[in-house]
Design a protein around this motif. Structure first.
Motif, mmCIF file in Angstrom:
data_model
loop_
_atom_site.group_PDB
_atom_site.id
_atom_site.type_symbol
_atom_site.label_atom_id
_atom_site.label_comp_id
_atom_site.label_asym_id
_atom_site.label_seq_id
_atom_site.Cartn_x
_atom_site.Cartn_y
_atom_site.Cartn_z
ATOM 1 N N VAL A 9 84.401 31.493 71.495
ATOM 2 C CA VAL A 9 85.011 30.088 71.504
ATOM 3 C C VAL A 9 85.464 29.986 73.019
ATOM 4 N N ASP A 10 85.385 30.940 73.801
ATOM 5 C CA ASP A 10 85.779 30.574 75.420
ATOM 6 C C ASP A 10 84.468 30.090 76.162
ATOM 7 N N ALA A 11 83.261 30.231 75.448
ATOM 8 C CA ALA A 11 81.989 29.855 76.094
ATOM 9 C C ALA A 11 81.932 28.415 75.715
ATOM 10 N N LEU A 12 82.558 27.566 75.084
ATOM 11 C CA LEU A 12 82.443 26.325 74.602
ATOM 12 C C LEU A 12 83.346 25.531 75.568
ATOM 13 N N ARG A 13 82.600 24.633 76.375
ATOM 14 C CA ARG A 13 83.374 23.465 77.177
ATOM 15 C C ARG A 13 83.866 22.350 76.057
ATOM 16 N N PRO A 14 84.935 21.973 76.337
ATOM 17 C CA PRO A 14 85.812 20.807 75.475
ATOM 18 C C PRO A 14 84.757 19.512 75.610
ATOM 19 N N GLU A 15 84.585 18.681 74.587
ATOM 20 C CA GLU A 15 83.857 17.548 74.724
ATOM 21 C C GLU A 15 82.350 17.665 75.119
ATOM 22 N N SER A 16 81.854 19.110 74.889
ATOM 23 C CA SER A 16 80.555 19.084 74.917
ATOM 24 C C SER A 16 79.857 19.959 73.536
ATOM 25 N N GLY A 17 78.660 19.954 73.530
ATOM 26 C CA GLY A 17 78.154 20.363 72.212
ATOM 27 C C GLY A 17 76.960 21.546 72.620
ATOM 28 N N VAL A 18 76.877 22.446 71.852
ATOM 29 C CA VAL A 18 75.983 23.510 71.917
ATOM 30 C C VAL A 18 75.052 23.547 70.794
ATOM 31 N N VAL A 29 77.221 22.512 67.470
ATOM 32 C CA VAL A 29 78.706 22.675 67.466
ATOM 33 C C VAL A 29 79.528 22.095 68.591
ATOM 34 N N PHE A 30 80.663 21.479 68.394
ATOM 35 C CA PHE A 30 81.321 20.785 69.478
ATOM 36 C C PHE A 30 82.656 21.187 69.170
ATOM 37 N N LEU A 31 83.462 21.479 70.512
ATOM 38 C CA LEU A 31 84.851 21.491 70.806
ATOM 39 C C LEU A 31 85.596 20.391 71.565
ATOM 40 N N THR A 32 86.619 19.757 70.772
ATOM 41 C CA THR A 32 87.182 18.749 71.490
ATOM 42 C C THR A 32 88.319 19.199 72.381
ATOM 43 N N TYR A 33 89.140 18.368 73.101
ATOM 44 C CA TYR A 33 89.967 18.798 73.995
ATOM 45 C C TYR A 33 91.204 19.211 73.430
ATOM 46 N N GLU A 34 91.408 18.524 72.162
ATOM 47 C CA GLU A 34 92.257 18.972 71.221
ATOM 48 C C GLU A 34 92.250 20.287 70.501
ATOM 49 N N GLY A 35 91.103 21.221 70.918
ATOM 50 C CA GLY A 35 90.884 22.594 70.351
ATOM 51 C C GLY A 35 90.207 22.350 68.856
ATOM 52 N N GLU A 36 89.688 21.101 68.411
ATOM 53 C CA GLU A 36 89.263 21.090 67.239
ATOM 54 C C GLU A 36 87.815 21.677 67.206
ATOM 55 N N LEU A 37 87.150 22.052 66.220
ATOM 56 C CA LEU A 37 85.584 22.555 66.239
ATOM 57 C C LEU A 37 84.999 21.695 65.138
ATOM 58 N N TYR A 38 83.781 21.339 65.313
ATOM 59 C CA TYR A 38 83.008 20.510 64.459
ATOM 60 C C TYR A 38 81.789 21.248 64.504
ATOM 61 N N ALA A 39 80.919 21.181 63.545
ATOM 62 C CA ALA A 39 79.474 21.715 63.224
ATOM 63 C C ALA A 39 78.565 20.593 62.478
ATOM 64 N N LEU A 40 77.684 20.053 62.950
ATOM 65 C CA LEU A 40 76.704 19.301 62.209
ATOM 66 C C LEU A 40 75.234 19.308 62.538
ATOM 67 N N SER A 41 74.311 18.973 61.848
ATOM 68 C CA SER A 41 73.178 19.119 62.031
ATOM 69 C C SER A 41 72.729 18.496 63.509
ATOM 70 N N ASN A 42 71.738 19.289 63.953
ATOM 71 C CA ASN A 42 71.376 18.771 65.380
ATOM 72 C C ASN A 42 70.354 17.606 65.329
ATOM 73 N N LEU A 43 69.934 17.270 63.974
ATOM 74 C CA LEU A 43 68.814 16.325 64.125
ATOM 75 C C LEU A 43 69.256 15.054 63.980
ATOM 76 N N ASP A 44 69.150 13.980 64.685
ATOM 77 C CA ASP A 44 69.257 12.770 64.827
ATOM 78 C C ASP A 44 68.437 11.960 64.012
ATOM 79 N N PRO A 45 69.138 11.511 62.631
ATOM 80 C CA PRO A 45 68.119 10.980 61.728
ATOM 81 C C PRO A 45 67.440 9.563 62.114
ATOM 82 N N TYR A 46 68.048 9.013 63.245
ATOM 83 C CA TYR A 46 67.358 7.748 63.623
ATOM 84 C C TYR A 46 66.222 7.684 64.554
ATOM 85 N N SER A 47 66.210 8.833 65.273
ATOM 86 C CA SER A 47 65.103 9.132 66.341
ATOM 87 C C SER A 47 64.231 10.237 65.648
#
Length: 115
Positions: A9-18, A29-47
């Protein structure tokens, strides 16, 4: 539920994705400034490009979001629904901080968009 270790978790930068490859699926995978983690598909369905991990993290009406770096469609990090086009969604996945402070993602129990 099977969990795949992504990174410390220390390798993640807030407000950035990996991006991580989990069982053959690209997951952003995203880490917010509030310390929340989120994970979603990396595929943008629009493009059709695997780019969401490079998106712009923010909020819309208090909801954490990521904007595609290509065409700027905004997706909820909570539900995966596109806030600009209700016909688009991306899968979201359970994510946690496991033993030793490592970020873990599971594909077994997908969180359905809009739930």
């Amino acid at each position: 539920m099977n969990w795949t270790t992504i990174c410390s978790v220390d390798a993640l930068r807030p407000e950035s994705g990996v991006c991580a490859l989990v069982e053959g699926v690209q997951v952003a995978v995203f880490l917010t400034y509030e310390g929340e983690l989120y994970a979603l598909s990396n595929l943008d369905p629009y493009s059709g490009a695997y780019v969401l991990s490079r998106g712009i993290v923010g909020t819309r009406k208090g909801e954490p979001t990521v904007a595609s770096p290509l065409h700027k469609q905004v997706y909820s990090l909570v539900s995966g629904r596109c806030l600009d086009d209700e016909t688009l969604t991306v899968p979201v996945y359970p994510v946690r901080v496991g033993d030793g402070g490592h970020v873990e993602v599971s594909l077994e129990q997908r969180v359905e968009a809009g739930v």
